[in-house]
Design a protein around this motif. Structure first.
Motif: not given
Length: 178
Positions: A122-150
């Motif tokens: 929960k403490d790691k949860e960010k808004t979409i705008q916060e995530l966009i800002n992180i993408i713009e200002n940091e080097d993302i080394v791993q991205c995991v996209v998931s869903s419980p729905d196969i």
């Protein structure tokens, strides 16, 4: 002569309850006494690996984010990192947001995500705008996209294969492979 042993954290270093057994701790101490470097590796963010490294006194070298980041904790220095192109991460975020997937990013020592699946995230949860800002200002080394729905994961796989020809899918679910 063995000079180094690389150990994954989840269910290799730790048991299914996330604990390091006495036997494992003993064997690690025995290796260290013989001069063997124990290097922790993980798909997790660096901070998690460092916590285990400090707990059991392994080598200061940390391999995290499935090998996309290598770090020397003693010198507080990045040895290697392979960031994902910012445009790719932005497109993945947009797709995940529009199609209700969970998306997680690792950068520096951190892991952040759009929606927590577990209470300890929960403490790691960010808004979409916060995530966009992180993408713009940091080097993302791993991205995991998931869903419980196969079925949604099958759709994601098709999207990735069609949209990105140079993207590498790692740790694909065994359910998808079957």
């Amino acid at each position: 002569m063995i000079k180094a042993v690389f150990i994954d954290i989840d269910e290799t270093l730790t048991n299914s309850q996330g604990k390091i057994s006495e036997k494992t701790q003993y064997e690690i101490r025995r290796c260290i006494q013989k001069g063997i470097k124990i290097i922790l590796t993980s798909g997790r963010a660096r901070k998690d690996a460092i916590n285990y490294q400090k707990q059991i006194g392994t080598s200061p070298y940390i391999i995290s984010s499935n090998g996309a980041s290598c770090y020397d904790e003693l010198k507080k220095k990045e040895i290697f990192k392979e960031p994902i192109k910012k445009e790719v991460v932005k497109q993945l975020l947009e797709y995940a947001h529009e199609n209700e997937y969970t998306i997680k990013f690792n950068y520096n020592e951190e892991m952040v995500l759009n929606k927590a699946a577990y209470p300890d995230e929960k403490d790691k949860e960010k808004t979409i705008q916060e995530l966009i800002n992180i993408i713009e200002n940091e080097d993302i080394v791993q991205c995991v996209v998931s869903s419980p729905d196969i079925e949604k994961m099958m759709e994601l796989k098709k999207y990735l294969e069609k949209k990105f020809h140079d993207i590498k899918i790692v740790n694909e679910s065994k359910k998808l492979k079957n």
